[in-house]
Motif scaffolding. Structure first.
Motif, PDB file in Angstrom:
ATOM      1  N   TYR A   1       0.852  -1.040  -0.112  1.00 29.40           N
ATOM      2  CA  TYR A   1       0.037   0.099  -0.024  1.00 29.40           C
ATOM      3  C   TYR A   1       1.021   1.307  -0.041  1.00 29.40           C
ATOM      4  O   TYR A   1       1.687   1.498   1.025  1.00 29.40           O
ATOM      5  N   TYR A   2       0.777   2.038  -1.029  1.00 26.74           N
ATOM      6  CA  TYR A   2       1.516   3.166  -1.348  1.00 26.74           C
ATOM      7  C   TYR A   2       0.843   4.574  -1.207  1.00 26.74           C
ATOM      8  O   TYR A   2      -0.238   4.494  -1.445  1.00 26.74           O
ATOM      9  N   SER A   3       1.633   5.472  -0.698  1.00 31.40           N
ATOM     10  CA  SER A   3       1.117   6.628  -0.952  1.00 31.40           C
ATOM     11  C   SER A   3       1.820   8.023  -1.394  1.00 31.40           C
ATOM     12  O   SER A   3       3.092   7.473  -1.184  1.00 31.40           O
ATOM     13  N   LYS A   4       1.462   8.917  -1.810  1.00 35.54           N
ATOM     14  CA  LYS A   4       2.509  10.171  -2.274  1.00 35.54           C
ATOM     15  C   LYS A   4       1.695  11.389  -1.840  1.00 35.54           C
ATOM     16  O   LYS A   4       0.333  11.756  -2.144  1.00 35.54           O
ATOM     17  N   ASN A   5       2.554  12.308  -1.310  1.00 42.43           N
ATOM     18  CA  ASN A   5       2.100  13.637  -0.759  1.00 42.43           C
ATOM     19  C   ASN A   5       2.439  14.413  -1.777  1.00 42.43           C
ATOM     20  O   ASN A   5       3.485  15.164  -1.669  1.00 42.43           O
TER      21      ASN A   5
ATOM     22  N   GLN B   1      -9.277  -8.362   4.842  1.00 44.81           N
ATOM     23  CA  GLN B   1      -9.390  -6.890   4.992  1.00 44.81           C
ATOM     24  C   GLN B   1      -8.730  -6.128   5.939  1.00 44.81           C
ATOM     25  O   GLN B   1      -9.265  -5.587   6.817  1.00 44.81           O
ATOM     26  N   ALA B   2      -7.142  -6.177   6.128  1.00 43.61           N
ATOM     27  CA  ALA B   2      -6.458  -5.587   6.999  1.00 43.61           C
ATOM     28  C   ALA B   2      -5.219  -5.081   6.336  1.00 43.61           C
ATOM     29  O   ALA B   2      -4.886  -5.349   5.550  1.00 43.61           O
TER      30      ALA B   2
ATOM     31  N   THR C   1       0.181  14.665  16.795  1.00 47.00           N
ATOM     32  CA  THR C   1      -0.453  13.559  16.800  1.00 47.00           C
ATOM     33  C   THR C   1       0.287  12.267  15.945  1.00 47.00           C
ATOM     34  O   THR C   1       0.673  12.803  14.559  1.00 47.00           O
ATOM     35  N   TRP C   2       0.460  11.299  16.483  1.00 46.36           N
ATOM     36  CA  TRP C   2       1.208  10.188  15.835  1.00 46.36           C
ATOM     37  C   TRP C   2       0.126   9.581  14.884  1.00 46.36           C
ATOM     38  O   TRP C   2      -1.167   9.602  15.242  1.00 46.36           O
ATOM     39  N   HIS C   3       0.505   9.273  13.617  1.00 51.70           N
ATOM     40  CA  HIS C   3      -0.461   9.068  12.356  1.00 51.70           C
ATOM     41  C   HIS C   3       0.647   8.266  11.325  1.00 51.70           C
ATOM     42  O   HIS C   3       1.827   8.021  11.724  1.00 51.70           O
ATOM     43  N   ASN C   4       0.042   8.068  10.572  1.00 51.67           N
ATOM     44  CA  ASN C   4       0.764   7.761   9.221  1.00 51.67           C
ATOM     45  C   ASN C   4       0.124   8.414   8.065  1.00 51.67           C
ATOM     46  O   ASN C   4      -0.140   9.343   7.869  1.00 51.67           O
ATOM     47  N   GLY C   5      -0.400   7.383   7.149  1.00 49.83           N
ATOM     48  CA  GLY C   5      -1.464   7.891   5.947  1.00 49.83           C
ATOM     49  C   GLY C   5      -2.873   7.661   6.488  1.00 49.83           C
ATOM     50  O   GLY C   5      -3.255   7.450   7.636  1.00 49.83           O
ATOM     51  N   ILE C   6      -3.751   7.558   5.360  1.00 53.44           N
ATOM     52  CA  ILE C   6      -5.152   7.210   5.342  1.00 53.44           C
ATOM     53  C   ILE C   6      -5.168   5.961   4.581  1.00 53.44           C
ATOM     54  O   ILE C   6      -4.473   5.691   3.605  1.00 53.44           O
ATOM     55  N   TYR C   7      -6.036   5.013   5.308  1.00 55.14           N
ATOM     56  CA  TYR C   7      -5.945   3.607   4.529  1.00 55.14           C
ATOM     57  C   TYR C   7      -7.565   3.313   3.950  1.00 55.14           C
ATOM     58  O   TYR C   7      -8.371   3.422   4.751  1.00 55.14           O
ATOM     59  N   VAL C   8      -7.153   2.851   2.791  1.00 54.89           N
ATOM     60  CA  VAL C   8      -8.708   2.486   2.129  1.00 54.89           C
ATOM     61  C   VAL C   8      -8.514   1.145   1.654  1.00 54.89           C
ATOM     62  O   VAL C   8      -7.405   0.563   1.388  1.00 54.89           O
ATOM     63  N   SER C   9      -9.685   0.432   1.678  1.00 56.26           N
ATOM     64  CA  SER C   9      -9.952  -1.021   1.123  1.00 56.26           C
ATOM     65  C   SER C   9      -9.814  -0.984  -0.430  1.00 56.26           C
ATOM     66  O   SER C   9      -9.827   0.009  -0.956  1.00 56.26           O
ATOM     67  N   ARG C  10      -9.648  -2.151  -0.734  1.00 54.83           N
ATOM     68  CA  ARG C  10      -8.965  -2.328  -2.318  1.00 54.83           C
ATOM     69  C   ARG C  10     -10.298  -1.885  -3.229  1.00 54.83           C
ATOM     70  O   ARG C  10     -10.132  -1.280  -4.246  1.00 54.83           O
ATOM     71  N   GLN C  11     -11.136  -1.982  -2.806  1.00 56.55           N
ATOM     72  CA  GLN C  11     -12.682  -1.579  -3.698  1.00 56.55           C
ATOM     73  C   GLN C  11     -12.771  -0.198  -3.700  1.00 56.55           C
ATOM     74  O   GLN C  11     -13.392   0.597  -4.592  1.00 56.55           O
ATOM     75  N   HIS C  12     -12.127   0.860  -2.906  1.00 49.78           N
ATOM     76  CA  HIS C  12     -12.048   2.124  -3.004  1.00 49.78           C
ATOM     77  C   HIS C  12     -10.680   2.796  -3.331  1.00 49.78           C
ATOM     78  O   HIS C  12     -10.741   3.928  -3.486  1.00 49.78           O
ATOM     79  N   ALA C  13      -9.918   1.915  -3.878  1.00 48.07           N
ATOM     80  CA  ALA C  13      -8.379   2.423  -4.333  1.00 48.07           C
ATOM     81  C   ALA C  13      -8.319   2.217  -5.744  1.00 48.07           C
ATOM     82  O   ALA C  13      -8.930   1.196  -6.344  1.00 48.07           O
TER      83      ALA C  13
ATOM     84  N   PRO D   1      -7.472  -3.805  11.132  1.00 46.22           N
ATOM     85  CA  PRO D   1      -8.705  -4.044  10.365  1.00 46.22           C
ATOM     86  C   PRO D   1      -9.304  -2.937   9.429  1.00 46.22           C
ATOM     87  O   PRO D   1      -9.382  -1.898   9.953  1.00 46.22           O
ATOM     88  N   LEU D   2      -9.598  -3.155   8.145  1.00 43.75           N
ATOM     89  CA  LEU D   2     -10.024  -1.964   7.158  1.00 43.75           C
ATOM     90  C   LEU D   2     -11.594  -2.309   7.176  1.00 43.75           C
ATOM     91  O   LEU D   2     -12.211  -1.058   6.394  1.00 43.75           O
ATOM     92  N   SER D   3     -12.130  -3.009   7.558  1.00 46.59           N
ATOM     93  CA  SER D   3     -13.621  -3.144   7.643  1.00 46.59           C
ATOM     94  C   SER D   3     -14.292  -2.350   8.621  1.00 46.59           C
ATOM     95  O   SER D   3     -13.690  -2.423   9.788  1.00 46.59           O
ATOM     96  N   PRO D   4     -15.488  -1.870   8.640  1.00 40.99           N
ATOM     97  CA  PRO D   4     -15.975  -0.976   9.873  1.00 40.99           C
ATOM     98  C   PRO D   4     -16.345  -1.900  11.056  1.00 40.99           C
ATOM     99  O   PRO D   4     -16.393  -3.188  10.806  1.00 40.99           O
TER     100      PRO D   4
END
Length: 251
Positions: A99-103, A138-139, A199-211, A241-244
């Motif tokens: 899972y990659y991100s770019k700011n 889904q994690a 605040t400690w954080h990293n990125g925002i994570y989405v499930s594959r269906q939204h990526a 987990p990425l599911s609600p």
């Protein structure tokens, strides 16, 4: 040095290392039970965003930390926090198990990240077909977190109203943060997130269906970043987990 060799020096979050951290095998897993994000559950970490326009330095609703004085003399009033904010796209995508991100909001070239994996490092692959041959859920497994001492940060889904997940630690944890300090939150569809400075954080994570997905991010223009590597410092990964949460409205 092999991936499994003992780390003798602190991990340095260079652009190259952030995208390819050479994670060791055999790491422990710390499972974090997610909470549904509300203004109440996020208290101390930040709050939900209903409209990004509500968070600006002009309205004094977006926090910028005043530059620290070096001696006993205080900064003059209305100085030291004038850099304001920067904003732009924050892109996220899955490539196989990675899972990659770019700011794109920040000026540095150190703005592309491996945020996590959907499998343990020794099993992870970039090959989408090979990934489907594994038993995955889904994690996401997180290997690092960071914080910004200079200001807050906002995330808002740009293309469509989608739910997403974050993993946060209170600013009061400071540099001695522990894996047990981290909390996971599911952000419901139609909302964004604002986090306080530190605040400690990293990125925002989405499930594959939204990526793939694109978010608006707004943050302090200085963009100071302080990071922790869970894999090398604590020999663990954080599993989110990425599911609600069961019974929530995060869908």
């Amino acid at each position: 040095m092999s991936d499994d060799a003992k780390v003798s020096e602190p991990f340095v979050f260079t652009s190259e290392n952030f995208q390819d951290p050479k994670l060791p095998s055999g790491l422990d897993v710390v499972e974090i039970v997610p909470l549904e994000a509300t203004d109440e559950s996020l208290k101390g970490f930040g709050c939900l965003v209903r409209d990004p326009i509500d968070f600006t330095t002009e309205n004094k609703t977006f926090e910028i930390v005043q530059w620290p004085a070096q001696g006993w003399r205080k900064l003059d009033p209305d100085t030291g926090d004038e850099a304001g904010t920067t904003e732009g796209c924050f892109n996220v995508r899955w490539q196989g198990d990675y899972y990659y991100s770019k700011n794109l909001a920040v000026s540095t070239t150190n703005n592309a990240y491996l945020d996590g994996l959907s499998a343990m490092p020794e099993l992870a692959t970039h090959d989408e077909l090979a990934r489907h041959q594994q038993v995955t859920d889904q994690a996401i497994y997180l290997w690092m977190s960071d914080y910004h001492p200079d200001g807050g940060q906002l995330f808002w889904p740009m293309e469509t109203k989608i739910p997403f997940t974050v993993c946060l630690g209170l600013p009061s944890c400071g540099d001695d943060v522990q894996p047990a300090d981290m909390k996971a939150f599911h952000i419901p569809s139609g909302y964004g997130l604002y986090i306080h400075p530190g605040t400690w954080h990293n990125g925002i994570y989405v499930s594959r269906q939204h990526a793939p997905a694109t978010f608006l991010t707004r943050q302090g223009k200085v963009h100071a970043r302080i990071s922790a590597n869970w894999a090398t410092e604590f020999r663990c990964l954080l599993k989110i987990p990425l599911s609600p949460p069961t019974g929530s409205e995060c869908s």
